[in-house]
Design an enzyme around this catalytic site. Sequence first.
Site, PDB file in Angstrom:
ATOM      1  N   GLU A 139      39.004  16.293  21.508  1.00  0.00           N
ATOM      2  CA  GLU A 139      38.714  16.199  20.085  1.00  0.00           C
ATOM      3  C   GLU A 139      39.842  15.455  19.384  1.00  0.00           C
ATOM      4  O   GLU A 139      40.864  15.137  19.991  1.00  0.00           O
ATOM      5  CB  GLU A 139      38.504  17.589  19.485  1.00  0.00           C
ATOM      6  CG  GLU A 139      37.301  18.317  20.076  1.00  0.00           C
ATOM      7  CD  GLU A 139      37.043  19.654  19.438  1.00  0.00           C
ATOM      8  OE1 GLU A 139      37.812  20.041  18.545  1.00  0.00           O
ATOM      9  OE2 GLU A 139      36.073  20.325  19.826  1.00  0.00           O
ATOM     10  N   HIS A 171      36.881  19.363   6.855  1.00  0.00           N
ATOM     11  CA  HIS A 171      36.312  18.812   8.091  1.00  0.00           C
ATOM     12  C   HIS A 171      35.668  17.475   7.756  1.00  0.00           C
ATOM     13  O   HIS A 171      34.909  17.374   6.784  1.00  0.00           O
ATOM     14  CB  HIS A 171      35.275  19.776   8.668  1.00  0.00           C
ATOM     15  CG  HIS A 171      34.937  19.487  10.102  1.00  0.00           C
ATOM     16  ND1 HIS A 171      34.185  18.398  10.471  1.00  0.00           N
ATOM     17  CD2 HIS A 171      35.262  20.141  11.242  1.00  0.00           C
ATOM     18  CE1 HIS A 171      34.055  18.393  11.793  1.00  0.00           C
ATOM     19  NE2 HIS A 171      34.707  19.443  12.284  1.00  0.00           N
ATOM     20  N   ARG A 217      42.225  15.231  11.621  1.00  0.00           N
ATOM     21  CA  ARG A 217      41.163  15.464  10.643  1.00  0.00           C
ATOM     22  C   ARG A 217      41.523  15.010   9.231  1.00  0.00           C
ATOM     23  O   ARG A 217      40.673  14.495   8.504  1.00  0.00           O
ATOM     24  CB  ARG A 217      40.793  16.953  10.634  1.00  0.00           C
ATOM     25  CG  ARG A 217      40.003  17.359  11.854  1.00  0.00           C
ATOM     26  CD  ARG A 217      39.731  18.844  11.856  1.00  0.00           C
ATOM     27  NE  ARG A 217      38.824  19.180  12.941  1.00  0.00           N
ATOM     28  CZ  ARG A 217      38.471  20.420  13.246  1.00  0.00           C
ATOM     29  NH1 ARG A 217      38.950  21.431  12.547  1.00  0.00           N
ATOM     30  NH2 ARG A 217      37.645  20.659  14.237  1.00  0.00           N
ATOM     31  N   HIS A 271      36.942  23.413   5.039  1.00  0.00           N
ATOM     32  CA  HIS A 271      36.735  23.964   6.382  1.00  0.00           C
ATOM     33  C   HIS A 271      37.759  25.013   6.783  1.00  0.00           C
ATOM     34  O   HIS A 271      37.389  26.093   7.220  1.00  0.00           O
ATOM     35  CB  HIS A 271      36.750  22.811   7.382  1.00  0.00           C
ATOM     36  CG  HIS A 271      36.465  23.222   8.794  1.00  0.00           C
ATOM     37  ND1 HIS A 271      35.319  23.911   9.155  1.00  0.00           N
ATOM     38  CD2 HIS A 271      37.170  23.037   9.953  1.00  0.00           C
ATOM     39  CE1 HIS A 271      35.335  24.137  10.464  1.00  0.00           C
ATOM     40  NE2 HIS A 271      36.441  23.624  10.965  1.00  0.00           N
ATOM     41  N   ARG A 307      45.759  21.445  10.734  1.00  0.00           N
ATOM     42  CA  ARG A 307      45.413  22.080  12.008  1.00  0.00           C
ATOM     43  C   ARG A 307      44.866  21.065  13.001  1.00  0.00           C
ATOM     44  O   ARG A 307      44.003  20.258  12.683  1.00  0.00           O
ATOM     45  CB  ARG A 307      44.356  23.170  11.772  1.00  0.00           C
ATOM     46  CG  ARG A 307      43.872  23.843  13.047  1.00  0.00           C
ATOM     47  CD  ARG A 307      42.859  24.919  12.736  1.00  0.00           C
ATOM     48  NE  ARG A 307      41.596  24.378  12.283  1.00  0.00           N
ATOM     49  CZ  ARG A 307      40.510  24.249  13.046  1.00  0.00           C
ATOM     50  NH1 ARG A 307      40.550  24.612  14.325  1.00  0.00           N
ATOM     51  NH2 ARG A 307      39.390  23.761  12.558  1.00  0.00           N
TER      52      ARG A 307
END
Length: 523
Positions: A122, A234, A282, A341, A376
Amino acid sequence: MSIQPVWQQRADVVVIGTGVAGLAAALAAHRAGRSVVVLSKADRRPGMTATHYAQGGIAVVLPETDDSVEAHVADTLTAGAGLCDADAVTSIVADGYRAVVELVSDGAQFDQTAGRWALTREGGHSRRRIVHAGGDATGAEVQRVLDHAAAALDIRTDHVALRVLHDEVAVTGVLAANPDGIGVVHAPSVILATGGLGHLYSATTNPDGSTGDGVALALWAGVAVSDIEFIQFHPTMLFDGHTGGRRPLVTEAIRGEGAVLLDRQGNSITAGVHPMGDLAPRDVVAAAIDARLRATGDPCVYLDARNIVDFENRFPTVTAACRAAGIDPVRQPIAVVPGAHYSCGGVVTDVYGQTELPGLFAAGEVARTGMHGANRLASNSLLEGLVVGGRAGRAAAAHAAVAGRPLAALPPPACHPALARADLQLAMSRDASVVRDAVGLDRLAGGLSAAPVRNVVRRADLEDAALTLTARAVAAAAVAREESRGCHHRAEYPDADPAQARSIVVRLDEDDTVHAEVPAAVC
């Protein structure tokens, strides 16, 4: 005049929350021989926790691969944009494999290929290290396993935690409300595992209960929160024309398998923005999408996943959500927008969940362990919830064994500022979303300061009061951080300032003023 409870209970450990961190903590405390009461403000239908909705997986370093703890730590530190606690990151990452194996011993089944756990990659990760279940239903599997393991525990549904009770020295219990009225659980150890704060905003990937309760409970108890301005949006929340409430996310793993982000004209969103392109962290991708939408005036961008083989079986959750919105992801690009998110900050704890108030612990999204810093890294949340949740449960059990069973003194009824939720969400979405500026933040702070005071005795009252206090904390920290770093973007300060590479601590003063403590500049 103090509250007169209509019910009372005793326990060694009270856990507030039933997601991955809460149930991991409750099970650990129970297995350590302590009596545990778990409070959940919701009923126990599937889908009531953020854990259930986690699609991507668990980031974990597996033995006998080309991965290493050092590589995972390095990726996490890079995503955290200078605000991670490197020792905390190393401690949690190094304990990840043990925690996942323990989850497997409780019955978890992860997807496999050739007899080994299948791994995906990811955004922000330099290796394939994401284990997953059911394609994109990892959270549902984690929740299923923990629910089954915790079936024998004393779990109280429809119980809203109103206040953490304490004396001058330590925790003494929890004030809570259930359908019978207000009561108290006398206990020396309390674990906050209340999840996030996504419902500060009109549209979020979070379930209805994510209203910042744990942040507010900690602040009301005199405990600090930190890094609260860093709210991760997100990059790819499903856009179906609706603008409010919980919306499905479209897992980052889809981009890890080769999907690309495009605007309405077919232009790449991230070309020239970051060396990792669509697999950038992100905050980078969310900001790039936000900038493109502002420039074009379009309502959404598109995730083109038509090149992914066997998409329906690999991503069944996303496929179902898309088709429910009238999109066939096998044949059409998926309409997406950034959505609130994950809170990277929260209640200040160590890597065992201990706060500055003896007997009060926090784990999961509500906690600020130093793991995430300013942003994060994808799939580090379930990892942190498992590791720190279990540690907090064991630490809370040990504290309870030493502290004995206190009798909580009952406080007077609580009255807190509480803005109407729809008004608060509109203000936060306008002034403290992906990109903030001083004008908007000042306007936000002014509106929050005018919130009427409400007697907090029911879930709706508690949630509105918690959202209002949490929003005040976010606004105070965002005003104080005059730079862009991680998932905090200030329009008038577009660059990171090396002198501000430090965490801002927020406290609630005795006069109900939210105070942001800005450490001395880094030299």
